[in-house]
Write a protein that holds these residues in place. Structure first.
Motif, PDB file in Angstrom:
ATOM      1  N   MET A 190       0.838  -1.219   0.000  1.00  0.00           N
ATOM      2  CA  MET A 190       0.000   0.000   0.000  1.00  0.00           C
ATOM      3  C   MET A 190       0.864   1.257   0.000  1.00  0.00           C
ATOM      4  SD  MET A 190      -3.341   0.187   0.038  1.00  0.00           S
ATOM      5  CE  MET A 190      -4.082   1.361   1.176  1.00  0.00           C
ATOM      6  N   VAL A 191       0.444   2.242  -0.777  1.00  0.00           N
ATOM      7  CA  VAL A 191       1.119   3.531  -0.779  1.00  0.00           C
ATOM      8  C   VAL A 191       0.729   4.274   0.496  1.00  0.00           C
ATOM      9  CG1 VAL A 191       1.283   5.724  -1.999  1.00  0.00           C
ATOM     10  CG2 VAL A 191       0.885   3.625  -3.281  1.00  0.00           C
ATOM     11  N   GLU A 192       1.690   4.991   1.089  1.00  0.00           N
ATOM     12  CA  GLU A 192       1.330   5.815   2.246  1.00  0.00           C
ATOM     13  C   GLU A 192       0.897   7.174   1.738  1.00  0.00           C
ATOM     14  OE1 GLU A 192       4.202   6.146   5.348  1.00  0.00           O
ATOM     15  OE2 GLU A 192       4.561   3.991   5.241  1.00  0.00           O
ATOM     16  N   TYR A 193      -0.240   7.658   2.197  1.00  0.00           N
ATOM     17  CA  TYR A 193      -0.776   8.886   1.642  1.00  0.00           C
ATOM     18  C   TYR A 193      -0.627  10.057   2.594  1.00  0.00           C
ATOM     19  CZ  TYR A 193      -2.793   5.455  -1.385  1.00  0.00           C
ATOM     20  OH  TYR A 193      -2.946   4.415  -2.236  1.00  0.00           O
ATOM     21  N   GLU A 194      -0.497  11.222   2.004  1.00  0.00           N
ATOM     22  CA  GLU A 194      -0.535  12.467   2.774  1.00  0.00           C
ATOM     23  C   GLU A 194      -1.961  12.625   3.292  1.00  0.00           C
ATOM     24  OE1 GLU A 194       3.399  13.794   1.667  1.00  0.00           O
ATOM     25  OE2 GLU A 194       2.006  14.237   3.282  1.00  0.00           O
ATOM     26  N   HIS A 232      15.754   8.398   5.891  1.00  0.00           N
ATOM     27  CA  HIS A 232      16.185   9.626   6.557  1.00  0.00           C
ATOM     28  C   HIS A 232      15.202  10.786   6.377  1.00  0.00           C
ATOM     29  CE1 HIS A 232      19.899   7.273   6.175  1.00  0.00           C
ATOM     30  NE2 HIS A 232      20.249   7.871   7.293  1.00  0.00           N
ATOM     31  N   GLY A 233      14.057  10.505   5.782  1.00  0.00           N
ATOM     32  CA  GLY A 233      13.039  11.557   5.629  1.00  0.00           C
ATOM     33  C   GLY A 233      13.468  12.693   4.707  1.00  0.00           C
ATOM     34  N   VAL A 234      14.216  12.362   3.665  1.00  0.00           N
ATOM     35  CA  VAL A 234      14.624  13.392   2.692  1.00  0.00           C
ATOM     36  C   VAL A 234      13.512  13.513   1.636  1.00  0.00           C
ATOM     37  CG1 VAL A 234      16.354  14.089   0.982  1.00  0.00           C
ATOM     38  CG2 VAL A 234      17.055  12.778   3.007  1.00  0.00           C
ATOM     39  N   PRO A 235      13.014  14.728   1.415  1.00  0.00           N
ATOM     40  CA  PRO A 235      11.872  14.866   0.489  1.00  0.00           C
ATOM     41  C   PRO A 235      12.289  14.903  -0.979  1.00  0.00           C
ATOM     42  CG  PRO A 235      12.425  16.999   1.427  1.00  0.00           C
ATOM     43  CD  PRO A 235      13.422  16.020   1.988  1.00  0.00           C
ATOM     44  N   ILE A 236      12.511  13.741  -1.571  1.00  0.00           N
ATOM     45  CA  ILE A 236      12.812  13.698  -3.007  1.00  0.00           C
ATOM     46  C   ILE A 236      11.494  13.687  -3.791  1.00  0.00           C
ATOM     47  CG2 ILE A 236      15.044  12.552  -2.701  1.00  0.00           C
ATOM     48  CD1 ILE A 236      13.652   9.907  -3.612  1.00  0.00           C
ATOM     49  N   VAL A 237      11.591  13.885  -5.103  1.00  0.00           N
ATOM     50  CA  VAL A 237      10.371  13.917  -5.928  1.00  0.00           C
ATOM     51  C   VAL A 237       9.587  12.608  -5.795  1.00  0.00           C
ATOM     52  CG1 VAL A 237      10.998  15.606  -7.717  1.00  0.00           C
ATOM     53  CG2 VAL A 237      11.761  13.233  -7.945  1.00  0.00           C
ATOM     54  N   GLN A 238       8.277  12.719  -5.906  1.00  0.00           N
ATOM     55  CA  GLN A 238       7.434  11.532  -5.819  1.00  0.00           C
ATOM     56  C   GLN A 238       7.610  10.691  -7.096  1.00  0.00           C
ATOM     57  OE1 GLN A 238       3.433  12.501  -4.561  1.00  0.00           O
ATOM     58  NE2 GLN A 238       4.169  14.075  -3.169  1.00  0.00           N
ATOM     59  N   PRO A 239       7.304   9.382  -7.008  1.00  0.00           N
ATOM     60  CA  PRO A 239       7.581   8.503  -8.154  1.00  0.00           C
ATOM     61  C   PRO A 239       6.978   8.979  -9.481  1.00  0.00           C
ATOM     62  CG  PRO A 239       6.962   7.205  -6.237  1.00  0.00           C
ATOM     63  CD  PRO A 239       6.782   8.640  -5.852  1.00  0.00           C
ATOM     64  N   TYR A 295      -2.715   3.622  -8.481  1.00  0.00           N
ATOM     65  CA  TYR A 295      -2.758   3.113  -9.854  1.00  0.00           C
ATOM     66  C   TYR A 295      -1.613   3.691 -10.693  1.00  0.00           C
ATOM     67  CZ  TYR A 295      -4.346   1.915 -14.481  1.00  0.00           C
ATOM     68  OH  TYR A 295      -4.393   1.423 -15.740  1.00  0.00           O
ATOM     69  N   LEU A 296      -1.377   5.032 -10.525  1.00  0.00           N
ATOM     70  CA  LEU A 296      -0.309   5.682 -11.304  1.00  0.00           C
ATOM     71  C   LEU A 296       1.061   5.084 -10.996  1.00  0.00           C
ATOM     72  CD1 LEU A 296      -1.210   9.501 -11.098  1.00  0.00           C
ATOM     73  CD2 LEU A 296      -1.752   7.884 -12.911  1.00  0.00           C
ATOM     74  N   ARG A 297       1.226   4.641  -9.752  1.00  0.00           N
ATOM     75  CA  ARG A 297       2.541   4.133  -9.342  1.00  0.00           C
ATOM     76  C   ARG A 297       2.728   2.646  -9.662  1.00  0.00           C
ATOM     77  NH1 ARG A 297       3.464   7.293  -3.536  1.00  0.00           N
ATOM     78  NH2 ARG A 297       3.358   9.359  -4.489  1.00  0.00           N
ATOM     79  N   LYS A 298       1.615   1.978  -9.894  1.00  0.00           N
ATOM     80  CA  LYS A 298       1.617   0.510  -9.985  1.00  0.00           C
ATOM     81  C   LYS A 298       2.620  -0.032 -11.012  1.00  0.00           C
ATOM     82  CE  LYS A 298      -2.017  -1.471 -11.939  1.00  0.00           C
ATOM     83  NZ  LYS A 298      -1.528  -2.352 -13.016  1.00  0.00           N
ATOM     84  N   ASP A 299       2.657   0.606 -12.177  1.00  0.00           N
ATOM     85  CA  ASP A 299       3.474   0.038 -13.263  1.00  0.00           C
ATOM     86  C   ASP A 299       4.784   0.782 -13.508  1.00  0.00           C
ATOM     87  OD1 ASP A 299       1.797  -2.107 -13.855  1.00  0.00           O
ATOM     88  OD2 ASP A 299       0.464  -0.812 -15.014  1.00  0.00           O
ATOM     89  N   ILE A 300       5.099   1.739 -12.629  1.00  0.00           N
ATOM     90  CA  ILE A 300       6.394   2.423 -12.798  1.00  0.00           C
ATOM     91  C   ILE A 300       7.491   1.394 -12.497  1.00  0.00           C
ATOM     92  CG2 ILE A 300       7.925   4.247 -11.947  1.00  0.00           C
ATOM     93  CD1 ILE A 300       5.454   5.927 -11.308  1.00  0.00           C
ATOM     94  N   PRO A 301       8.370   1.155 -13.455  1.00  0.00           N
ATOM     95  CA  PRO A 301       9.395   0.131 -13.221  1.00  0.00           C
ATOM     96  C   PRO A 301      10.254   0.476 -12.007  1.00  0.00           C
ATOM     97  CG  PRO A 301       9.409   0.890 -15.508  1.00  0.00           C
ATOM     98  CD  PRO A 301       8.514   1.808 -14.760  1.00  0.00           C
TER      99      PRO A 301
END
Ligand code: SAM
Length: 219
Positions: A1-5, A39-46, A17-23
């Motif tokens: 499961m994705v963790e949501y804001e 480490h809780g570094v805020p990188i771009v979302q997938p 769904y958008l993340r499901k097929d990202i290799p």
């Protein structure tokens, strides 16, 4: 499961769904994703990373400017699509973080390609004079609006200005979602979006992807 804001800008099942097929990534990018999580570094979302890859692959940029390097994840990601001899200049004001980014970039074998400038982007940007094919804003959200003139000046015709977090967990779109202490950032993000839309030099779209992304092309 994705963790949501708490306040996602799209329904959680859409994000899932958008993340499901990202290799899944491998190598240094996977290592950095794991490090960021730990480490809780805020990188771009997938899905935003995916957008950066698509736009970079379309442009095949010679020069990229990034505001907000963190540990070097998005810089390394975009660098894969540089034209021969291309470079990334990325700005990070935190000295320790900039050092970690430099180590990661070296590990990726990109130390001659990606230049990390350890300084406040607000001071650096007005001093730059090169022309860029892509400018990626992912640093101080409250200052995007003050960087807009310089970004337009620094972009090549046909170049892309990409800005992350412009919908800011939905707060930008609706007063009822605004957390009081974030009101200044939210007001400035609204001004930033409107200004991009109104500038004759740009054609801009707001994408409800990740935390909200604007993509503007200099026409
Ligand atoms: C969201 S993170 C960047 C993530 C990175 N683009 C990635 O996806 O891998 C934002 C970074 O911008 C840096 N930052 C914030 N304000 C800045 C400023 N005025 N000048 C330079 N860097 C800044 C922060 O220290 C932080 O590391």
């Amino acid at each position: 499961m994705v963790e949501y804001e708490k306040d996602p800008i799209v329904y959680p099942y859409i994000t899932e769904y958008l993340r499901k097929d990202i290799p899944p990534r491998s190598g240094i990018l996977k290592e950095l994703e794991d490090y960021a999580k730990e480490h809780g570094v805020p990188i771009v979302q997938p899905e935003t990373a995916q957008l950066l890859e698509v736009l970079s692959a379309i442009k095949r940029p010679k020069r990229i400017l990034e505001v907000g390097c963190a540990i070097g994840y998005s810089a390394i990601l975009m660098a894969q699509y540089l034209d021969v001899g291309g470079t990334v200049t990325t700005l990070e004001w935190d000295a320790d973080t900039a050092q970690i980014a430099r180590e990661n970039i070296k590990k990726a074998g990109l130390e001659d390609t990606i230049n990390v400038i350890n300084n406040d982007a607000k001071e650096v940007i007005p001093t730059l004079s090169a022309e860029y094919d892509i400018i990626f804003l992912d640093g101080p959200k409250a200052h995007y609006i003050y960087m807009l003139n310089d970004c337009i000046r620094l972009l090549k015709k046909g170049g892309l200005l990409i800005a992350d977090n412009v919908l800011y967990k939905g707060m930008t779109a609706d007063d009822n979602h605004v957390i009081r202490r974030k009101i200044t950032i939210v007001k400035r993000l609204r001004r930033f979006i409107s200004a991009q839309m109104q500038r004759n030099e740009l054609k801009t779209v707001v994408l409800p992807l990740g935390d909200g992304v604007t993509v503007a092309v200099k026409v």
